[in-house]
Design a protein around this motif. Structure first.
Motif, mmCIF file in Angstrom:
data_model
loop_
_atom_site.group_PDB
_atom_site.id
_atom_site.type_symbol
_atom_site.label_atom_id
_atom_site.label_comp_id
_atom_site.label_asym_id
_atom_site.label_seq_id
_atom_site.Cartn_x
_atom_site.Cartn_y
_atom_site.Cartn_z
ATOM 1 N N ALA A 1 0.789 -1.022 -0.021
ATOM 2 C CA ALA A 1 0.058 -0.083 0.094
ATOM 3 C C ALA A 1 0.927 1.314 0.107
ATOM 4 C CB ALA A 1 -1.051 0.089 1.063
ATOM 5 N N GLN A 2 1.956 1.211 0.918
ATOM 6 C CA GLN A 2 2.756 2.487 1.042
ATOM 7 C C GLN A 2 3.656 2.723 -0.501
ATOM 8 O OE1 GLN A 2 5.114 1.945 4.378
ATOM 9 N NE2 GLN A 2 3.468 1.980 5.592
ATOM 10 N N ILE B 1 -5.646 8.447 1.532
ATOM 11 C CA ILE B 1 -4.813 8.285 0.388
ATOM 12 C C ILE B 1 -3.597 7.326 0.991
ATOM 13 C CG2 ILE B 1 -3.134 9.478 -1.074
ATOM 14 C CD1 ILE B 1 -4.973 11.760 -1.063
ATOM 15 N N GLY B 2 -3.315 7.510 2.191
ATOM 16 C CA GLY B 2 -2.221 6.685 2.765
ATOM 17 C C GLY B 2 -2.299 5.122 3.004
ATOM 18 N N GLY B 3 -3.684 4.916 3.026
ATOM 19 C CA GLY B 3 -4.157 3.443 2.698
ATOM 20 C C GLY B 3 -4.418 2.801 4.170
ATOM 21 N N GLY C 1 2.319 5.693 5.615
ATOM 22 C CA GLY C 1 1.307 5.767 4.632
ATOM 23 C C GLY C 1 0.550 7.290 4.767
ATOM 24 N N THR C 2 0.300 7.505 5.823
ATOM 25 C CA THR C 2 -0.225 8.726 5.989
ATOM 26 C C THR C 2 0.567 9.995 5.561
ATOM 27 O OG1 THR C 2 -1.861 8.175 7.760
ATOM 28 C CG2 THR C 2 -1.189 10.415 7.832
ATOM 29 N N MET D 1 2.091 13.991 1.737
ATOM 30 C CA MET D 1 2.924 14.510 0.554
ATOM 31 C C MET D 1 2.483 14.700 -0.588
ATOM 32 S SD MET D 1 6.792 12.667 1.982
ATOM 33 C CE MET D 1 7.811 13.811 1.468
ATOM 34 N N ILE D 2 1.725 13.550 -1.031
ATOM 35 C CA ILE D 2 0.955 13.837 -2.265
ATOM 36 C C ILE D 2 0.067 15.004 -2.232
ATOM 37 C CG2 ILE D 2 -0.820 12.613 -3.645
ATOM 38 C CD1 ILE D 2 0.610 9.898 -2.732
#
Lengths: 506, 324
Positions: free
Chosen positions: B11-12, B263-265, B277-278, B283-284
């Protein structure tokens, strides 16, 4: 006389396990048929097949002589086949009338709901059932017994020809039972066919014309109610041909580990019917005590109460290892040496999205903590210890527990309690849905744990299982303990006798 | 057979690839994306969202939600600024209490923690759904902010305090230091401590966790307290950077935080997700914001594009967990 609804050679398998085998059932107009059998005998499965809930089965069903194949419950309903379920299928925040007409609402010429007419019809139905509540009352304001009557009203709304009733009296009071029986007799006189499932044999003798006994998915007896006896029915339900392996007699002279006195548990939803009533028993160190009872006998409630759940509605005394122990929460119970392997593994036992090793260590995180941080090496060691000891089949430490078979999941749940070395280990249906090999391994494990000094309390719905693992057996019925016997005294017959409610008026 | 660890890596990994291609595209399409200045600019901008999102991750891992973090951020920023500038004056007792920068920082954290505690207490003790309890706090905290500031910004807070938002230390902006420390602490908390393991267990199956003797209510209350304190840190950073506490600061920041978490899953159903992930999610969003500005995309379109990215991220994540 021609049968109204007939099932022939019905066989049903659930993932390889046979639930019903070549069962025939023929229902005639104007007759009440009693369907009898212990838990898991296949009664509900048969009922679900004949009412279109299960659609894949072998065998055939015919209605008024015509073969039928239901592809959904509505097909059966359209022919006039209704079920009154054991669990209430009602919506609490709708009114009585809205519940009765749910899915079959009447509309007027504008296409909107014809509330007046629905209320009027509901009022007529309720009058017939002698239930004095307003159709506009919220369902949640009714007592459980009254709700059960509403459920029956719902089934009567459609002009049913066949009515399946699955333990309709399990939640209602005596006066309501009286009304129900009058109604059943009336329906019978109108030529309807009724299938009545109940564990209360007295009710069946009062109501039924015919009986059918199922055991382990097979039809083992049928006939007319008036030509049989209570004794005969019980021995048909119990009499297995397979020889049961009893546990070798063991004298447990150990000290008292758990003493329960006068334990009662009120049902907040139904104050007239306590879930537990004056429970009294003792458990010695290293003893395996089996608790048998039919569904709803109060077995699970007993274990939960000992484990600190239901704290508020509980009265009586629990003494654990010499200390008064009416725990307020599972946290307290666990700290004092109690452990519970719950009945519903998926819902209460495992954390499905966690790895096997994380599930094992959940109760003993302090043991794998070093300098305040979780230590992977210690976790791995713990994991390997239990995987080897309990023969858990698992690919790796990181495998998610939900990808394991039921038996292996159960072993993981056991492992997390064994590691705490509890004083009393309570197992609620420890082998439900588990294959035979894993079952035997769990039996061996229970014996080993008891030998190491842990007191074990096992709930089971299977008599052979209870006989195989217990030193002593308690039988529960309607929240009370109705019999206590050593494993030597116990037979299928006397266990079955004790678990069937004696008298419907108690 | 995919294990939890391995799966969360995947996921990451996806977020990482997405971030990489995003950066590549922006590097090709703009002249000044790939500059040191812009890099630190982006990092400084996301540091507030990173702090809030870390707290949001903890809450969402327990299958909860915290809508109040934006308002708590504003309130804590205002409390900090007010105490620093005016202190506490009690004329009747002829008393004046002044505050140092350290003092106001602690006071801000305390205020955030207290508001988080009220959230957690309402949720565990009175069984108020998290959505409702924190929605109520969203409104209340904003109201308290208005009362405290009387609707006007509190400005002119001094260089010492401003250093937290605009200063540099060992070649890195202070907000990046602070959010970095928050992230490292949170990673250790979630992966290496009992507390963290309990968070995952509660979100994964609350019944099983309760029957395993995990103090569910205590853990949940602490999670909301932490979320409140992290929002307070966000408030400090915002206030220090602007040298001003704005009464309407942090509006809809909770939504950016939820977006970063998703978004980080991390699963909104609880029990599955990671801090890293967060961070990637934040960052995205940050790079996307920055890139769209550099590309001179209208702010209205920016919002549309951000929405599409959130939706895509969850759809991709769902299709992955199905194939598992």
């Amino acid at each position: 006389m021609e049968a109204l609804l007939e099932a022939q050679h019905i066989t049903k398998k659930f993932s390889g396990v046979t639930a019903l085998k070549q069962v025939n059932l023929s229902l005639e107009r104007g007759k009440v048929t009693a369907l009898i059998g212990e838990n898991g005998a296949g009664k509900s499965t048969l009922l679900k097949i004949m009412s279109g809930i299960y659609t894949d089965y072998e065998g055939s069903i015919s209605f008024k002589g015509q073969p039928v194949q239901f592809s959904r419950p509505k097909d059966a309903q359209d022919l006039g086949i209704s079920i009154i379920h054991q669990e209430l299928n009602l919506i609490p925040y709708l009114t009585v009338a809205q519940n009765v007409f749910l899915g079959r609402e009447l509309t007027n010429k504008w296409g909107t709901l014809d509330k007046g007419k629905m209320r009027q019809k509901t009022r007529e139905l309720l009058a017939k059932l002698k239930l004095e509540v307003e159709p506009s009352a919220l369902l949640s304001s009714l007592k459980v017994g009254q709700q059960q009557i509403v459920e029956i009203a719902k089934a009567l709304l459609t002009e049913s020809e066949v009515l399946f009733m699955d333990e309709p009296t399990s939640a209602i009071g005596d006066s309501e039972v009286e009304v129900l029986f009058q109604l059943i007799n009336q329906l019978k006189a109108e030529g309807k066919s009724i299938v009545y499932i109940s564990h209360k044999l007295d009710e069946l003798f009062a109501l039924a014309d015919d009986f059918v006994v199922l055991r382990d998915g097979q039809l083992v007896g049928k006939g007319e109610m008036k030509s049989t006896s209570r004794e005969e029915l019980i021995s048909m339900m119990a009499g297995r041909e397979i020889k049961v392996n009893k546990k070798a007699d063991k004298t447990t002279a150990g000290r008292q580990m758990l003493q329960v006195q006068n334990l009662s548990l009120k049902d907040p939803k139904n104050p007239d019917r306590p879930l537990l009533k004056n429970i009294h028993f003792e458990l010695k160190k290293g003893e395996v005590l089996g608790i048998y009872g039919l569904m709803g006998a109060g077995r699970t409630e007993l274990c939960e109460s000992l484990f600190g759940l239901n704290h508020r509605s509980l009265t009586g005394s629990i003494v654990l290892d010499g200390v008064e122990s009416r725990f307020k929460s599972p946290i307290e119970a666990i700290a004092s040496g109690m452990a519970l392997v719950p009945e519903d593994r998926k819902k209460d036992g495992i954390v499905p999205g966690m790895a096997v090793s994380e599930n094992i260590s959940l109760t003993v995180l302090d043991k794998i903590t070093k300098w305040g941080l979780l230590n992977n090496k210690l976790a791995t060691k713990l994991y390997h210890k239990h995987v080897a000891a309990l023969k858990i089949k698992v690919n790796s430490e990181k495998q998610l527990i939900r990808n394991l078979s039921g038996g292996n999941q159960q072993k993981v749940v056991l492992a997390k309690w064994i590691e705490r070395n509890p004083k009393v280990l309570m197992l609620d249906e420890p082998t439900r849905g588990i294959d035979i090999n894993a079952k035997n391994e769990i039996y061996e494990l229970i014996a080993k744990l008891a030998a190491s000094g842990i007191s074990v309390l096992v709930i089971s719905s299977e008599i052979p299982e209870i006989l195989a693992i217990s030193d002593r057996i308690l039988v529960m019925s309607e929240g009370q303990i109705t019999a206590e016997m050593s494993s030597q005294e116990a037979t299928e017959n006397n266990i079955m006798r004790a678990c069937i409610p004696e008298n419907m008026n108690t | 057979m995919i294990s939890l660890k391995k799966y969360s890596h995947i996921a990451q990994f996806q977020s990482l690839i997405a971030l990489f291609f995003l950066c590549m595209a922006l590097a090709l399409m703009t002249d000044n994306f790939m500059t040191t200045d812009n890099f630190w600019n982006v990092m400084r901008q996301i540091s507030v969202n990173v702090c809030i999102s870390v707290g949001m991750t903890l809450v969402i891992l327990t299958a909860g939600i915290d809508l109040s973090v934006g308002s708590i951020l504003a309130f804590c920023g205002a409390v900090t600024a007010g105490l620093l500038k005016y202190g506490i004056e009690i004329p009747s007792a002829n008393l004046y209490i002044g505050f140092t920068v350290l003092g106001v920082v602690l006071a801000g954290l305390l205020a955030g923690g207290a508001m988080g505690f009220i959230n957690g207490y309402a949720i565990t003790r009175f069984k108020v759904p998290a959505f409702v309890a924190t929605l109520a706090m969203l409104t209340m905290a904003r109201g308290f902010t208005m009362l405290w500031t009387e609707g006007h910004p509190i400005t002119g807070l001094g260089d010492e305090f401003g250093f937290l938002g605009t200063g540099w230390f060992l070649g890195m902006p202070m907000p990046v230091w602070i959010s970095g420390i928050v992230v490292i602490a949170a990673v250790i908390l979630t992966t290496k401590t009992r507390f963290g393991r309990y968070i995952y267990a509660i979100g994964g199956n609350e019944n099983a966790a309760r029957l395993s003797g995990i103090p569910i209510n205590k853990i949940k209350v602490w999670v909301y307290v932490l979320a409140g304190m992290l929002a307070a840190i966000g408030g400090l950073l915002v206030t220090a950077r602007l040298d001003s506490a704005q009464p309407n600061a942090g509006m809809s920041y909770e939504l950016d935080a939820i977006a970063a978490v998703v978004i980080g899953g991390t699963s909104l159903a609880g029990g599955r997700g990671t801090i890293l992930g967060t961070v990637l999610g934040a960052m995205i969003i940050g790079v996307l914001n920055n890139g769209l500005v550099l590309l001179d995309v209208s702010p209205f379109w920016q919002q549309v594009i951000k929405g599409i990215v959130i939706l895509l991220a969850v759809i991709i994540d769902k299709s992955n967990s199905k194939s598992e």
